[in-house]
Design a protein around this motif. Structure first.
Motif, PDB file in Angstrom:
ATOM      1  N   GLU A 128      36.857  18.128  60.569  1.00  0.00           N
ATOM      2  CA  GLU A 128      38.040  18.941  60.348  1.00  0.00           C
ATOM      3  C   GLU A 128      38.054  19.547  58.944  1.00  0.00           C
ATOM      4  OE1 GLU A 128      41.488  20.987  60.934  1.00  0.00           O
ATOM      5  OE2 GLU A 128      40.203  19.996  62.418  1.00  0.00           O
ATOM      6  N   LEU A 129      37.550  18.830  57.961  1.00  0.00           N
ATOM      7  CA  LEU A 129      37.522  19.341  56.597  1.00  0.00           C
ATOM      8  C   LEU A 129      36.696  20.623  56.500  1.00  0.00           C
ATOM      9  CD1 LEU A 129      38.165  18.928  53.545  1.00  0.00           C
ATOM     10  CD2 LEU A 129      35.961  17.763  53.400  1.00  0.00           C
ATOM     11  N   CYS A 130      35.554  20.640  57.180  1.00  0.00           N
ATOM     12  CA  CYS A 130      34.692  21.832  57.150  1.00  0.00           C
ATOM     13  C   CYS A 130      35.374  23.014  57.830  1.00  0.00           C
ATOM     14  CB  CYS A 130      33.352  21.531  57.803  1.00  0.00           C
ATOM     15  SG  CYS A 130      32.346  20.324  56.880  1.00  0.00           S
ATOM     16  N   HIS A 131      36.073  22.751  58.917  1.00  0.00           N
ATOM     17  CA  HIS A 131      36.821  23.821  59.584  1.00  0.00           C
ATOM     18  C   HIS A 131      37.908  24.368  58.652  1.00  0.00           C
ATOM     19  CE1 HIS A 131      34.871  23.561  63.441  1.00  0.00           C
ATOM     20  NE2 HIS A 131      35.171  22.277  63.583  1.00  0.00           N
ATOM     21  N   GLN A 132      38.592  23.490  57.963  1.00  0.00           N
ATOM     22  CA  GLN A 132      39.634  23.920  57.023  1.00  0.00           C
ATOM     23  C   GLN A 132      39.044  24.775  55.907  1.00  0.00           C
ATOM     24  OE1 GLN A 132      41.746  20.505  55.547  1.00  0.00           O
ATOM     25  NE2 GLN A 132      42.489  19.896  57.569  1.00  0.00           N
ATOM     26  N   MET A 133      37.901  24.348  55.375  1.00  0.00           N
ATOM     27  CA  MET A 133      37.245  25.122  54.321  1.00  0.00           C
ATOM     28  C   MET A 133      36.945  26.536  54.789  1.00  0.00           C
ATOM     29  SD  MET A 133      34.577  22.336  52.710  1.00  0.00           S
ATOM     30  CE  MET A 133      33.667  23.612  51.842  1.00  0.00           C
ATOM     31  N   ASN A 134      36.393  26.646  55.970  1.00  0.00           N
ATOM     32  CA  ASN A 134      36.035  27.962  56.504  1.00  0.00           C
ATOM     33  C   ASN A 134      37.271  28.830  56.715  1.00  0.00           C
ATOM     34  OD1 ASN A 134      34.454  30.048  57.613  1.00  0.00           O
ATOM     35  ND2 ASN A 134      34.714  29.229  59.678  1.00  0.00           N
ATOM     36  N   GLN A 135      38.326  28.238  57.258  1.00  0.00           N
ATOM     37  CA  GLN A 135      39.558  28.996  57.519  1.00  0.00           C
ATOM     38  C   GLN A 135      40.219  29.457  56.227  1.00  0.00           C
ATOM     39  OE1 GLN A 135      41.819  26.236  59.891  1.00  0.00           O
ATOM     40  NE2 GLN A 135      40.558  26.537  61.717  1.00  0.00           N
ATOM     41  N   VAL A 136      40.291  28.566  55.252  1.00  0.00           N
ATOM     42  CA  VAL A 136      40.889  28.917  53.961  1.00  0.00           C
ATOM     43  C   VAL A 136      40.083  30.023  53.287  1.00  0.00           C
ATOM     44  CG1 VAL A 136      41.317  28.077  51.614  1.00  0.00           C
ATOM     45  CG2 VAL A 136      42.018  26.704  53.577  1.00  0.00           C
ATOM     46  N   ASN A 137      38.771  29.863  53.313  1.00  0.00           N
ATOM     47  CA  ASN A 137      37.898  30.865  52.705  1.00  0.00           C
ATOM     48  C   ASN A 137      38.102  32.237  53.340  1.00  0.00           C
ATOM     49  OD1 ASN A 137      35.381  31.595  51.084  1.00  0.00           O
ATOM     50  ND2 ASN A 137      34.740  32.090  53.155  1.00  0.00           N
ATOM     51  N   SER A 138      38.169  32.277  54.674  1.00  0.00           N
ATOM     52  CA  SER A 138      38.351  33.554  55.381  1.00  0.00           C
ATOM     53  C   SER A 138      39.675  34.209  55.005  1.00  0.00           C
ATOM     54  CB  SER A 138      38.295  33.326  56.899  1.00  0.00           C
ATOM     55  OG  SER A 138      37.030  32.864  57.296  1.00  0.00           O
ATOM     56  N   GLN A 139      40.728  33.409  54.890  1.00  0.00           N
ATOM     57  CA  GLN A 139      42.026  33.953  54.519  1.00  0.00           C
ATOM     58  C   GLN A 139      42.007  34.567  53.124  1.00  0.00           C
ATOM     59  OE1 GLN A 139      44.357  30.240  56.066  1.00  0.00           O
ATOM     60  NE2 GLN A 139      45.848  31.873  55.891  1.00  0.00           N
ATOM     61  N   VAL A 140      41.348  33.891  52.186  1.00  0.00           N
ATOM     62  CA  VAL A 140      41.285  34.386  50.806  1.00  0.00           C
ATOM     63  C   VAL A 140      40.509  35.698  50.747  1.00  0.00           C
ATOM     64  CG1 VAL A 140      40.356  33.929  48.506  1.00  0.00           C
ATOM     65  CG2 VAL A 140      41.563  32.124  49.753  1.00  0.00           C
ATOM     66  N   ILE A 141      39.382  35.762  51.429  1.00  0.00           N
ATOM     67  CA  ILE A 141      38.556  36.972  51.407  1.00  0.00           C
ATOM     68  C   ILE A 141      39.322  38.159  51.990  1.00  0.00           C
ATOM     69  CG2 ILE A 141      36.461  38.041  52.308  1.00  0.00           C
ATOM     70  CD1 ILE A 141      36.010  36.018  50.060  1.00  0.00           C
ATOM     71  N   LYS A 142      40.024  37.949  53.098  1.00  0.00           N
ATOM     72  CA  LYS A 142      40.780  39.036  53.723  1.00  0.00           C
ATOM     73  C   LYS A 142      41.948  39.479  52.840  1.00  0.00           C
ATOM     74  CE  LYS A 142      39.688  37.727  58.499  1.00  0.00           C
ATOM     75  NZ  LYS A 142      40.221  37.149  59.761  1.00  0.00           N
ATOM     76  N   ALA A 143      42.574  38.521  52.165  1.00  0.00           N
ATOM     77  CA  ALA A 143      43.745  38.844  51.346  1.00  0.00           C
ATOM     78  C   ALA A 143      43.386  39.582  50.068  1.00  0.00           C
ATOM     79  CB  ALA A 143      44.504  37.566  51.003  1.00  0.00           C
ATOM     80  N   THR A 144      42.153  39.429  49.584  1.00  0.00           N
ATOM     81  CA  THR A 144      41.771  40.017  48.294  1.00  0.00           C
ATOM     82  C   THR A 144      40.697  41.088  48.417  1.00  0.00           C
ATOM     83  OG1 THR A 144      40.148  38.244  47.937  1.00  0.00           O
ATOM     84  CG2 THR A 144      42.360  37.908  47.053  1.00  0.00           C
ATOM     85  N   ASP A 145      40.378  41.510  49.622  1.00  0.00           N
ATOM     86  CA  ASP A 145      39.323  42.499  49.861  1.00  0.00           C
ATOM     87  C   ASP A 145      39.585  43.776  49.057  1.00  0.00           C
ATOM     88  OD1 ASP A 145      37.424  44.230  50.786  1.00  0.00           O
ATOM     89  OD2 ASP A 145      38.017  44.145  52.892  1.00  0.00           O
ATOM     90  N   PRO A 146      38.694  44.135  48.115  1.00  0.00           N
ATOM     91  CA  PRO A 146      38.920  45.325  47.290  1.00  0.00           C
ATOM     92  C   PRO A 146      38.719  46.634  48.038  1.00  0.00           C
ATOM     93  CG  PRO A 146      36.795  44.371  46.782  1.00  0.00           C
ATOM     94  CD  PRO A 146      37.469  43.418  47.735  1.00  0.00           C
ATOM     95  N   PHE A 147      38.212  46.571  49.276  1.00  0.00           N
ATOM     96  CA  PHE A 147      38.001  47.787  50.054  1.00  0.00           C
ATOM     97  C   PHE A 147      39.036  47.929  51.172  1.00  0.00           C
ATOM     98  CE2 PHE A 147      34.142  47.318  47.782  1.00  0.00           C
ATOM     99  CZ  PHE A 147      33.653  48.600  47.587  1.00  0.00           C
ATOM    100  N   SER A 148      40.107  47.157  51.086  1.00  0.00           N
ATOM    101  CA  SER A 148      41.212  47.285  52.039  1.00  0.00           C
ATOM    102  C   SER A 148      42.324  48.111  51.407  1.00  0.00           C
ATOM    103  CB  SER A 148      41.746  45.899  52.430  1.00  0.00           C
ATOM    104  OG  SER A 148      42.407  45.308  51.319  1.00  0.00           O
ATOM    105  N   SER A 149      43.351  48.404  52.189  1.00  0.00           N
ATOM    106  CA  SER A 149      44.476  49.187  51.666  1.00  0.00           C
ATOM    107  C   SER A 149      45.189  48.456  50.531  1.00  0.00           C
ATOM    108  CB  SER A 149      45.465  49.489  52.791  1.00  0.00           C
ATOM    109  OG  SER A 149      45.974  48.283  53.355  1.00  0.00           O
ATOM    110  N   GLY A 150      45.040  47.126  50.496  1.00  0.00           N
ATOM    111  CA  GLY A 150      45.685  46.351  49.448  1.00  0.00           C
ATOM    112  C   GLY A 150      45.131  46.610  48.064  1.00  0.00           C
ATOM    113  N   ALA A 151      43.992  47.316  47.968  1.00  0.00           N
ATOM    114  CA  ALA A 151      43.424  47.644  46.663  1.00  0.00           C
ATOM    115  C   ALA A 151      44.386  48.486  45.828  1.00  0.00           C
ATOM    116  CB  ALA A 151      42.102  48.385  46.841  1.00  0.00           C
ATOM    117  N   SER A 175      50.061  34.039  52.701  1.00  0.00           N
ATOM    118  CA  SER A 175      49.452  33.038  53.574  1.00  0.00           C
ATOM    119  C   SER A 175      48.208  32.431  52.929  1.00  0.00           C
ATOM    120  CB  SER A 175      49.078  33.680  54.918  1.00  0.00           C
ATOM    121  OG  SER A 175      48.431  32.748  55.759  1.00  0.00           O
ATOM    122  N   ALA A 176      47.379  33.267  52.293  1.00  0.00           N
ATOM    123  CA  ALA A 176      46.166  32.774  51.643  1.00  0.00           C
ATOM    124  C   ALA A 176      46.499  31.859  50.471  1.00  0.00           C
ATOM    125  CB  ALA A 176      45.304  33.943  51.185  1.00  0.00           C
ATOM    126  N   LYS A 177      47.497  32.248  49.690  1.00  0.00           N
ATOM    127  CA  LYS A 177      47.889  31.419  48.545  1.00  0.00           C
ATOM    128  C   LYS A 177      48.368  30.047  49.015  1.00  0.00           C
ATOM    129  CE  LYS A 177      51.055  31.118  44.602  1.00  0.00           C
ATOM    130  NZ  LYS A 177      49.983  30.634  43.709  1.00  0.00           N
TER     131      LYS A 177
END
Length: 437
Positions: A128-151, A175-177
């Protein structure tokens, strides 16, 4: 060259010479980081994204010491890495004859390794820890993507206060935070409760020990809890994202070039019996393997403009004056694909790094010097050695035991067409593993 985006000046350095001048020869002139609104909200202050300061320097020093204390040479961690490799092999054997998604396999392996490095325990792919790591990582990358509209929020941070704008981006950031804060704080609290100085486990234990030992004049720890959280972010986000992309590229290379696969297997077979386990100390026996690893990293150059730098004072590069506060991008992608240096730069050709005697060319060879994928100078990636170690163990042990074949359609291998965020992302592919006889 200089460009302006939202009235902000950005200078792009396109030659190796200019990049090295800025990164090394000018001292700390370009060691700053531009303020990135979403990163600063989602992530605690950390080694990678924090501006240059005494606090950042201390964090980097402790991060580097932790890697050295529990890095490739420590028997405890190496045993865990070898057990993780064996678990990977067992998992592949259980799914014999079935297609396996390369992205799923890569992420699973890297999560297990990084979790072991941080916490000093062996983890399985379904943990479960590895699944959590992957999910958290994915959320952070999507939330901070410099090539998204959020830039736009990074470029014009005052817009962040208008919550009715960019609602989807606000949700991703919040959500990522919440996810990464909860994950990291929980792990730190658990580690502190079970901490035993006589039985050190992983890098987190080492950092907790340093927090106890390094105390300022006022009695407060030099490494406070916020810094500790930031260091854990560096292990999690930076380590996971870069390694999994390298492994995805490796699968594409092996499938597009069966001759490469056979060449690397022949080198392994010449040095090891089929039942032997390949360890980190065996790296020197496999120069073509190392040449290929360096070549695929050059070809991919997954952080094409590095992490953005910023001039902390009025400075100069290549005879051009650059005012304080200017964002500076290092075009490591062009440096690594410069046709004046590399013959057929968009081909994967490991032999270019092998000399006439069959050995890997020296570090100061132009073909090695023109790869800046891990940066250079004071802000060079401190995890370079560990990243190369876990990729080596994966590649060597997989090729020793399996022939790798595509299942279904083989995606194109052209780095110029890979999806772009802060990192280039090779496409995943369905793979079949056949035990070698």
């Amino acid at each position: 060259m200089r460009v302006k985006i939202f009235a902000k000046s950005i200078v792009v350095l396109n030659s190796r010479e200019a990049c090295i001048e800025a990164l090394i020869k000018t001292g700390t002139d370009f060691q700053g980081r531009p303020p990135l609104k979403r990163n600063n909200i989602v992530l605690p202050p950390n080694v990678v994204f924090s501006n240059f300061s005494d606090r950042q320097v201390l964090s980097r020093r402790l991060f580097t010491k932790a890697l050295k204390a529990y890095g490739p040479g420590v028997m405890h961690l190496e045993n865990i890495l070898q057990e993780t490799i064996q678990s990977l092999v067992d998992d592949i054997d259980r799914r014999s004859g079935c297609a396996i998604d390369s992205a799923e396999l890569s992420i699973g392996y890297v999560c297990c390794v990084i979790a072991s490095m941080m916490f000093g325990e062996k983890y399985s792919y379904d943990d479960e820890l590895c699944h959590q790591m992957n999910q958290v990582n994915s959320q952070v990358i999507k939330a901070t993507d410099p090539f998204s509209s959020g830039a736009v929020l990074d470029a014009m941070p005052f817009l962040y206060d208008f919550k009715f704008l960019f609602r989807d981006q606000h949700k991703k950031v919040d959500s990522a935070k919440e996810a990464i804060t909860k994950f990291i704080k929980t792990r730190i609290e658990e580690a502190k409760k079970s901490f035993d100085a006589n039985q050190m486990r992983g890098c987190l234990d080492y950092l907790i020990e340093q927090q106890m030992l390094e105390v300022k004049a006022d009695g407060q720890p030099s490494l406070d809890d916020l810094m500790l959280e930031g260091l854990m972010v560096n292990f999690l986000i930076a380590g996971l994202e870069t390694s999994r992309r390298s492994l995805a590229q490796i699968f594409l290379d092996l499938l597009h070039d069966p001759t490469l696969q056979k060449t690397l297997q022949a080198e392994i077979d010449s040095q090891f019996e089929p039942t032997e386990t390949i360890t980190l100390k065996d790296k020197v026996k496999l120069p073509r393997m190392e040449a290929y690893m360096l070549e695929q990293m050059r070809f991919l150059t997954q952080v094409p403009f590095m992490i953005p730098h910023m001039a902390v004072r009025d400075a100069e590069v290549a005879g051009y004056k650059i005012p304080a506060g200017t964002v500076v991008l290092m075009n490591s992608y062009h440096v690594a694909h410069n046709p004046d240096v590399f013959d057929e730069p968009f081909e994967v050709k490991p032999d270019r790094l092998i000399d006439e005697s069959g050995k890997l060319v020296d570090r100061d060879h132009p073909l090695r010097e023109n790869f800046l994928g891990f940066g250079a100078g004071r802000r060079q990636c401190p995890g370079e050695s560990f990243a190369k170690s876990r990729i080596f163990l994966f590649l060597a042990n997989i090729l020793q035991k399996y022939d790798v074949k595509v299942d279904g359609e083989l995606p194109e291998r052209d780095v110029r067409k890979y999806p772009m965020s802060i990192l280039l992302t090779p496409p995943s592919v369905k793979v079949q593993f056949t035990r070698r006889q």
